[in-house]
Write a protein that holds these residues in place. Structure first.
Motif, short mmCIF file in Angstrom:
data_model
loop_
_atom_site.label_atom_id
_atom_site.label_comp_id
_atom_site.label_asym_id
_atom_site.label_seq_id
_atom_site.Cartn_x
_atom_site.Cartn_y
_atom_site.Cartn_z
N VAL A 161 0.76 -1.12 0.10
CA VAL A 161 -0.09 0.11 -0.14
C VAL A 161 0.88 1.28 -0.06
CG1 VAL A 161 -1.76 1.42 1.26
CG2 VAL A 161 -1.84 -1.21 1.15
N VAL A 163 2.07 4.86 0.99
CA VAL A 163 1.72 5.91 2.05
C VAL A 163 2.77 7.02 1.69
CG1 VAL A 163 1.49 6.32 4.48
CG2 VAL A 163 0.83 4.03 3.57
N THR A 219 3.76 -1.94 3.29
CA THR A 219 3.52 -0.60 2.79
C THR A 219 4.79 -0.03 2.33
OG1 THR A 219 4.07 0.30 5.09
CG2 THR A 219 1.77 0.31 4.44
N ASP A 253 -1.96 5.82 -2.29
CA ASP A 253 -3.08 5.24 -1.66
C ASP A 253 -3.67 6.16 -0.43
OD1 ASP A 253 -3.69 2.92 -3.24
OD2 ASP A 253 -1.82 2.15 -2.22
N ILE A 254 -2.72 6.32 0.56
CA ILE A 254 -3.08 7.25 1.66
C ILE A 254 -2.14 8.32 1.94
CG2 ILE A 254 -3.18 7.03 4.42
CD1 ILE A 254 -4.08 4.01 4.03
N ALA A 423 -4.21 0.97 6.13
CA ALA A 423 -3.25 -0.03 5.00
C ALA A 423 -3.21 -1.27 5.42
CB ALA A 423 -1.85 0.83 5.29
N THR A 427 -4.45 -4.64 3.15
CA THR A 427 -3.82 -5.66 2.53
C THR A 427 -4.26 -6.98 3.00
OG1 THR A 427 -1.40 -4.73 3.00
CG2 THR A 427 -1.36 -7.02 3.23
N PRO A 434 -8.50 2.81 -1.39
CA PRO A 434 -8.46 3.16 0.23
C PRO A 434 -9.60 3.99 1.06
CG PRO A 434 -7.13 4.75 -1.13
CD PRO A 434 -7.85 3.61 -2.13
#
Length: 476
Positions: A161, A163, A219, A253-254, A423, A427, A434
């Motif tokens: 993910v 971040v 991440t 994503d974040i 996150a 997964t 997200p």
């Protein structure tokens, strides 16, 4: 009158921005900082309307001050904001700016325009204002483990993910901390002063990245040093810097953001308006700290979570105290704070592990909680004397050594814990959206805490260990 800690941090930020005269607002109450002698307006027609209106106002009421009304930036930029000078910023002290206040009043309801804000102060967006972080870092005992502890799982590049942490940069030896092996980004500028002492707020971004990695091992974390200058940036620059941060690697994503400011309003920050509108069109989830003023006043950008149209794209996070049962004394609160996560005395990487680094405390602790709470909060424990608090006094500031991990408190750190939980959920569920993950986590969450008498959602990682809290009869 601004509280003592706010005054101390005002002095610190002003030293880091020597070419930008700052004032305390509103009216020296100690809620936010802003640039003296300057207002913001949207580019184009609105900027011209603001300039013309302010010029007429100052011609009538301020005489020669009208000569200072002029633009100080190009008319077009990504954030869509123009700085307009309304007075000589060198006049007066930091206790408010009458010229800016007068300009705001003049444009409150201009002829032919109603219902849309046309003008704003140029606020300082910061990780530091009014005790944000909630305290200064504290050394931990040898052998201490991160808290939250590292979650089970591994890093898989194909499914990791993304971040993005917009904060201070990474410390030079951050890769010596195993959890940050897959982290990349900007280096922290000037970690130490000429005396070899760690600068205030250095390590903030590294600490945050360590928390994300502990909660969500799978991440790809990127840290951008947008706030390397003592954790502060002018609102007029912040929107552009946010665009630059996402432009470098694409929208993540974040986006974990542990900075902001209040502005005394309920409709957002003019300087980040363009970025927030673009965020809404993307798939990125912004997880933002609620701030550490122990206040219900909206703190931006986090408070966008409560504005129509941003419900899915922004998650605002307050801090729980060490036992997870109540809000931390420093945490902002209110309906605009959508969830709370552990944020008091968390343990993460500060400096890496290669070389011990000295740090001199900047703020002194207090005999009692500044906000009236009864438990052993970070306002008063652990005890130390700081240089900013003791200038002109007889106290000698305390010095400590950091070597790797540290303990730190603030909504700054509750935020990456919550970001990590979302996150990790992505997964575990193979969820690629997200914002859908945010809804799923919030809907499935059964944990609650009490904040100022209200029952609120509590996002608590399974690997977080609650801490004993003295005097549990604290005001909540």
């Amino acid at each position: 009158m601004a509280p003592q800690r706010f005054r101390e941090q005002y002095d610190q930020i002003q030293r880091s921005m020597p070419d930008v005269p700052l004032a305390i607002g509103p009216d020296d109450a100690g809620e936010f900082l802003y640039e003296k002698g300057v207002v913001l307006a949207r580019d184009g027609e609105e900027a011209r309307l603001v300039e013309d209106t302010v010029r007429r106002h100052f011609t009538t009421f301020a005489g020669p001050a009208a000569d200072h009304v002029r633009r100080t930036s190009p008319e077009t930029n990504r954030s869509g904001i123009t700085r307009i000078r309304v007075a000589d910023p060198g006049q007066g002290d930091g206790s408010g700016d009458p010229a800016v206040a007068s300009a705001l009043r003049a444009l409150r309801e201009p002829e032919g325009r109603t219902g849309r804000r046309l003008i704003s102060r140029n606020h300082v967006v910061s990780i530091a204002v009014n005790a944000c972080p909630g305290d200064e870092p504290v050394p931990v005992e040898a052998g201490a483990q991160p808290n939250p502890a590292a979650a089970a799982g591994s890093h898989t590049p194909d499914s990791a993910v993304g971040v993005l942490v917009v904060d201070t940069g990474l410390m030079n030896d951050y890769r010596s901390y195993p959890l940050l092996a897959h982290t990349r980004g900007d280096a922290q500028v000037e970690e130490c002063g000429d005396d070899g002492v760690l600068r205030q707020y250095c390590g903030h971004g590294t600490f945050i990245a360590g928390l994300v990695a502990a909660v969500a091992p799978n991440t790809d974390i990127t840290v951008r040093g947008t706030l390397n200058d003592a954790g502060a940036v002018l609102e007029s620059e912040f929107g552009e810097k946010l665009f630059e941060a996402v432009d470098q690697d694409g929208w993540p994503d974040i986006l974990s953001l542990s900075a902001g400011t209040s502005n005394g309003r309920t409709d957002g920050l003019l300087g980040v308006d363009a970025f927030m509108r673009e965020l809404r069109r993307q798939r990125t989830l912004l997880v933002a700290c609620a701030g550490n003023n122990s206040s219900a006043t909206p703190f931006w950008p986090a408070a966008y979570a409560d504005l129509p149209g941003f419900e899915d794209s922004v998650l605002s996070i307050g801090a729980l105290r060490g036992d997870g049962e109540f809000g931390a004394c420093f945490s902002n609160h209110g309906a605009w704070v959508k969830a709370y996560a552990p944020g008091e005395r968390l343990i993460s990487a500060l400096t890496g592990f290669d070389t011990p680094v000295p740090y001199v405390y900047q703020h002194s602790t207090y005999d009692d909680c500044r906000y009236g709470f009864g438990y052993a909060c970070t306002c008063r424990h652990p005890r130390h004397t700081g240089v900013l608090s003791e200038e002109g006094g007889s106290g000698k500031p305390d010095q400590v050594m950091f070597e790797g991990l540290a303990q730190w408190s603030g909504t700054s750190f509750a935020t990456p814990v919550a970001a990590g939980m979302i996150a990790a959920h992505m997964t575990a569920r193979a969820e690629t959206d997200p914002r859908a993950a945010r809804r799923q986590v919030m809907d499935a969450n059964g944990e609650v805490a009490e904040v100022r008498g209200a029952t609120v959602p509590a996002l608590v990682p399974a690997t977080w260990s609650p801490l004993p809290v003295a005097l549990p009869s604290a005001r909540t």
